[in-house]
Design a protein around this motif. Structure first.
Motif, PDB file in Angstrom:
ATOM      1  N   GLN A  97      94.714 -38.282 151.714  1.00 52.82           N
ATOM      2  CA  GLN A  97      93.943 -37.500 152.679  1.00 52.82           C
ATOM      3  C   GLN A  97      94.177 -38.044 154.079  1.00 52.82           C
ATOM      4  O   GLN A  97      94.056 -39.247 154.317  1.00 52.82           O
ATOM      5  N   VAL A  98      94.548 -37.163 154.989  1.00 54.69           N
ATOM      6  CA  VAL A  98      94.712 -37.560 156.382  1.00 54.69           C
ATOM      7  C   VAL A  98      93.625 -36.889 157.224  1.00 54.69           C
ATOM      8  O   VAL A  98      93.088 -35.845 156.860  1.00 54.69           O
TER       9      VAL A  98
ATOM     10  N   TYR B 193      95.822 -39.317 161.256  1.00 53.81           N
ATOM     11  CA  TYR B 193      95.897 -40.703 160.797  1.00 53.81           C
ATOM     12  C   TYR B 193      95.226 -40.785 159.426  1.00 53.81           C
ATOM     13  O   TYR B 193      94.588 -39.824 158.967  1.00 53.81           O
ATOM     14  N   SER B 194      95.384 -41.936 158.765  1.00 55.65           N
ATOM     15  CA  SER B 194      94.726 -42.136 157.479  1.00 55.65           C
ATOM     16  C   SER B 194      94.263 -43.578 157.375  1.00 55.65           C
ATOM     17  O   SER B 194      94.477 -44.390 158.283  1.00 55.65           O
ATOM     18  N   GLU B 195      93.663 -43.894 156.260  1.00 53.70           N
ATOM     19  CA  GLU B 195      93.109 -45.239 156.076  1.00 53.70           C
ATOM     20  C   GLU B 195      94.183 -46.318 156.183  1.00 53.70           C
ATOM     21  O   GLU B 195      93.945 -47.382 156.735  1.00 53.70           O
TER      22      GLU B 195
ATOM     23  N   HIS C  92      90.054 -32.791 157.585  1.00 49.85           N
ATOM     24  CA  HIS C  92      90.936 -33.560 156.715  1.00 49.85           C
ATOM     25  C   HIS C  92      91.847 -32.605 155.955  1.00 49.85           C
ATOM     26  O   HIS C  92      91.496 -31.446 155.731  1.00 49.85           O
ATOM     27  N   ALA C  93      92.992 -33.112 155.538  1.00 48.17           N
ATOM     28  CA  ALA C  93      93.896 -32.349 154.679  1.00 48.17           C
ATOM     29  C   ALA C  93      94.691 -33.323 153.827  1.00 48.17           C
ATOM     30  O   ALA C  93      95.104 -34.384 154.308  1.00 48.17           O
ATOM     31  N   SER C  94      94.895 -32.992 152.564  1.00 41.85           N
ATOM     32  CA  SER C  94      95.638 -33.852 151.653  1.00 41.85           C
ATOM     33  C   SER C  94      97.104 -33.452 151.621  1.00 41.85           C
ATOM     34  O   SER C  94      97.447 -32.267 151.709  1.00 41.85           O
TER      35      SER C  94
ATOM     36  N   GLU D  71      94.707 -32.019 144.412  1.00 37.01           N
ATOM     37  CA  GLU D  71      95.815 -31.144 144.773  1.00 37.01           C
ATOM     38  C   GLU D  71      96.110 -31.293 146.263  1.00 37.01           C
ATOM     39  O   GLU D  71      95.185 -31.442 147.072  1.00 37.01           O
ATOM     40  N   PRO D  72      97.374 -31.261 146.638  1.00 35.15           N
ATOM     41  CA  PRO D  72      97.692 -31.286 148.069  1.00 35.15           C
ATOM     42  C   PRO D  72      97.327 -29.954 148.716  1.00 35.15           C
ATOM     43  O   PRO D  72      97.353 -28.909 148.059  1.00 35.15           O
TER      44      PRO D  72
END
Length: 264
Positions: free
Chosen positions: A134-135, A180-182, A157-159, A238-239
């Protein structure tokens, strides 16, 4: 039947700069990565050309103006490497930036765009990133990405499917970080309305990722425990392929269609 050259010239024309060789799996199921990309980003009536830059196949300078946009694929190679074809690709990308041609970089393509335009790339500080991640989009996303103005709602957010051990350490000075992401500080960046880098793979399907995980185990890039954990997590989510597909299409083609994406 021969297609009239004038008819071809009137069609939108795009090029895939392929920085990886087709895997046996993708060749058997999809006919190669070219078909994977065109299947996601192509539209009826367009012309798509393939340049296998990993094998030294590049468009001629006098051809560049014929194209409406370019996509740089992922690759098992390091974007900071000094292979002749990588250095030549960097030169081409600087030329396309100067020409204000639309360019999307995916994974390696994202990283090599960064390098070519003055940023810094290296090994990911957090190690391998494999799976569906997830970003998060920055608050100023629409300001930096006017090509998304026609969306009714932009998700927070979007995967996206990811598979990389390198990352952008520092984007080009004129770039705007848009996601960005974690674990990854630069999941996506853009420069004006002609450069878009995405660390993940909007074109990948889960079966392509699953096969890639197996190949990474076989060549000792990752261990079996890491692979099984990635596969287990992959089964649960799921993306957001539709979102990424439409985002890339909007950027590449300047479409004015209306969309209705709900906030996540």
């Amino acid at each position: 039947m021969k297609i009239d050259d004038d008819v071809v010239d009137q069609k939108r024309k795009y090029a895939l700069l392929l920085a990886a060789r087709d895997s046996d799996y993708v060749r058997m199921k999809y006919g190669g990565y070219f078909n994977v990309f065109v299947g996601v980003f192509g539209s009826e009536g367009e012309v798509w050309d393939l340049f296998r830059v990993v094998d030294g196949e590049f468009p001629e300078d006098e051809e560049l103006n014929k194209y409406d946009g370019f996509i740089v694929s992922g690759s098992p190679y390091d974007a900071y490497g000094d292979d002749i074809w990588i250095l030549r690709l960097c030169l081409l990308l600087r030329t396309l930036d100067f020409m204000k041609k639309k360019v999307i970089g995916v994974c390696f393509g994202h990283q090599v765009l960064c390098r070519a335009l003055g940023g810094h790339v290296g090994k990911a500080l957090g190690g391998w990133e494999v799976g569906i991640k997830q970003v998060t989009f920055v608050d100023d996303f629409l300001q930096y990405c006017p090509f998304m103005q026609d969306f009714h709602h932009i998700p927070h957010h979007a995967s996206i499917i990811e598979c990389h051990q390198d990352e952008v350490w520092e984007p080009p000075i004129d770039a705007k970080v848009i996601a960005y992401s974690e674990k990854t500080a630069v999941e996506a960046f853009c420069i004006d309305d002609h450069i878009l880098g995405i660390q993940g793979h909007p074109e990948y399907t889960k079966d392509i990722l699953d096969n890639l995980i197996g190949r990474l185990v076989d060549n000792n890039s990752i261990d079996m425990d890491f692979a099984e954990e990635a596969r287990k997590k992959m089964e649960l989510v799921e993306p957001d392929r539709k979102f990424w597909e439409e985002m890339c299409r909007n950027f590449l083609k300047g479409r004015k269609e209306r969309h209705s994406l709900l906030l996540c």
